[in-house]
Motif scaffolding. Structure first.
Motif, PDB file in Angstrom:
ATOM      1  N   LEU A   1      -6.965  -1.783  -4.714  1.00  8.40           N
ATOM      2  CA  LEU A   1      -7.351  -0.669  -5.364  1.00  8.40           C
ATOM      3  C   LEU A   1      -9.048  -0.579  -5.125  1.00  8.40           C
ATOM      4  O   LEU A   1      -9.538  -1.876  -5.517  1.00  8.40           O
ATOM      5  N   VAL A   2      -9.520   0.357  -4.270  1.00  8.78           N
ATOM      6  CA  VAL A   2     -10.884   0.195  -4.006  1.00  8.78           C
ATOM      7  C   VAL A   2     -11.665   1.327  -4.546  1.00  8.78           C
ATOM      8  O   VAL A   2     -11.316   2.378  -4.433  1.00  8.78           O
TER       9      VAL A   2
ATOM     10  N   GLU B   1      -6.199   3.593  -2.711  1.00  7.55           N
ATOM     11  CA  GLU B   1      -5.131   2.598  -2.893  1.00  7.55           C
ATOM     12  C   GLU B   1      -4.666   1.937  -1.333  1.00  7.55           C
ATOM     13  O   GLU B   1      -3.765   2.791  -0.785  1.00  7.55           O
ATOM     14  N   PHE B   2      -4.709   0.889  -1.008  1.00  7.95           N
ATOM     15  CA  PHE B   2      -4.135   0.228   0.258  1.00  7.95           C
ATOM     16  C   PHE B   2      -2.698  -0.232  -0.142  1.00  7.95           C
ATOM     17  O   PHE B   2      -2.564  -1.087  -1.186  1.00  7.95           O
ATOM     18  N   ASN B   3      -1.868   0.293   0.803  1.00  5.93           N
ATOM     19  CA  ASN B   3      -0.659  -0.082   0.549  1.00  5.93           C
ATOM     20  C   ASN B   3       0.059  -0.508   1.841  1.00  5.93           C
ATOM     21  O   ASN B   3       0.140   0.213   2.846  1.00  5.93           O
ATOM     22  N   LYS B   4       0.256  -1.856   2.065  1.00  6.73           N
ATOM     23  CA  LYS B   4       0.397  -2.263   3.261  1.00  6.73           C
ATOM     24  C   LYS B   4       1.922  -1.900   3.750  1.00  6.73           C
ATOM     25  O   LYS B   4       2.143  -1.939   4.925  1.00  6.73           O
ATOM     26  N   SER B   5       2.867  -2.091   2.734  1.00  7.04           N
ATOM     27  CA  SER B   5       4.248  -1.875   3.219  1.00  7.04           C
ATOM     28  C   SER B   5       4.425  -0.314   3.593  1.00  7.04           C
ATOM     29  O   SER B   5       5.329  -0.181   4.247  1.00  7.04           O
ATOM     30  N   GLN B   6       3.550   0.549   3.087  1.00  5.99           N
ATOM     31  CA  GLN B   6       3.519   1.949   3.539  1.00  5.99           C
ATOM     32  C   GLN B   6       2.614   2.421   4.613  1.00  5.99           C
ATOM     33  O   GLN B   6       2.664   3.577   4.928  1.00  5.99           O
ATOM     34  N   THR B   7       1.876   1.303   4.976  1.00  5.09           N
ATOM     35  CA  THR B   7       0.661   1.580   5.800  1.00  5.09           C
ATOM     36  C   THR B   7      -0.271   2.828   5.349  1.00  5.09           C
ATOM     37  O   THR B   7      -0.503   3.670   6.340  1.00  5.09           O
ATOM     38  N   SER B   8      -0.467   2.856   4.149  1.00  2.00           N
ATOM     39  CA  SER B   8      -1.334   3.990   3.664  1.00  2.00           C
ATOM     40  C   SER B   8      -2.633   3.801   2.926  1.00  2.00           C
ATOM     41  O   SER B   8      -2.461   2.508   2.463  1.00  2.00           O
ATOM     42  N   PHE B   9      -3.320   4.669   2.786  1.00  2.00           N
ATOM     43  CA  PHE B   9      -4.748   4.386   2.141  1.00  2.00           C
ATOM     44  C   PHE B   9      -5.359   5.651   1.860  1.00  2.00           C
ATOM     45  O   PHE B   9      -6.099   6.535   2.136  1.00  2.00           O
TER      46      PHE B   9
END
Lengths: 112, 114
Positions: B56-57, B66-74
């Protein structure tokens, strides 16, 4: 603090005329410099980037060229403008390649 | 090659409601992710970035992502939108290590109605 200047703010040029857009950065040394074009107020296309004087990389073949005569000066040029060169041109700088880029106010170019 | 998708051309919210602007990315390795905002006929302004660390930035003007690596989302978020948040928002990505190229999404126009 660092500031970035671009001029002119707006420009209307006829097809076939030359172009020179200037960008200067103050308050930092040896910045990475970038030229982008934004068409129709949407996505940005990277045109050129420079990591130092005489180190300029072109991203796409086109009717434009870039030069960096001084450490904090970046110039976008064309010998003969095309209608398709119209757009919003943005200059940006960054400290290192992994840092955020800071953008200038832009130049609105209309080729008629 | 890296790429960014902003699936919504426009987002409309009422003032005081939560605001979310979506972004998904494709890049080899761990991405560097950025959000920028652009007001009419102006240059882009940096809002926030994710390089590493906390997913969370927090950034400027009350925005966070929010960076979500599994969903490759930001996804970009703001708990309570203001009329002055109406602008064009860009997500950008670049791969790590010696690559200067930011790839920008197509942008999402946010309109906050009073």
């Amino acid at each position: 603090s660092q500031t970035i200047h671009q001029w002119p703010a707006t420009l209307v040029q006829p097809v076939g005329s030359p172009l020179s857009l200037e960008c200067t950065v103050e308050g930092t040394s040896n910045p990475n410099l970038y030229w982008y074009r934004q068409a129709a107020g949407r996505g940005l296309q990277l045109l050129f980037y420079s990591i130092g004087i005489d180190q300029i990389s072109s991203e796409v073949p086109q009717n434009l060229s870039a030069s960096r005569p001084q450490d904090r000066q970046f110039i976008l040029s064309s010998k003969k403008l095309l209608l398709s060169d119209s757009g919003f041109y943005l200059c940006a700088w960054s400290v290192q390649q992994n840092d955020e880029q800071y953008f200038g106010p832009g130049t609105r170019l209309t080729v008629t | 090659a890296q790429s960014v998708a902003q699936p919504e051309d426009q987002v409309n919210v009422a003032e005081g409601n939560p605001l979310t602007v979506k972004c998904t990315y494709s890049v080899s390795g761990n991405p560097y992710l950025f959000w920028y905002v652009q007001y009419p006929n102006r240059g882009l302004q940096f809002l926030l970035k994710y390089i590493t660390g906390d997913n969370l930035v927090k950034g400027s003007y009350g925005f966070e992502a929010e960076f979500n690596k599994s969903q490759t989302s930001f996804h970009l978020k703001k708990p309570s939108a203001l009329v002055s948040d109406s602008a064009l928002y860009f997500c950008a990505v670049r791969p790590p290590l010696n690559d200067y190229k930011l790839s920008f999404g197509a942008g999402t126009t946010v309109t906050v109605r009073a």
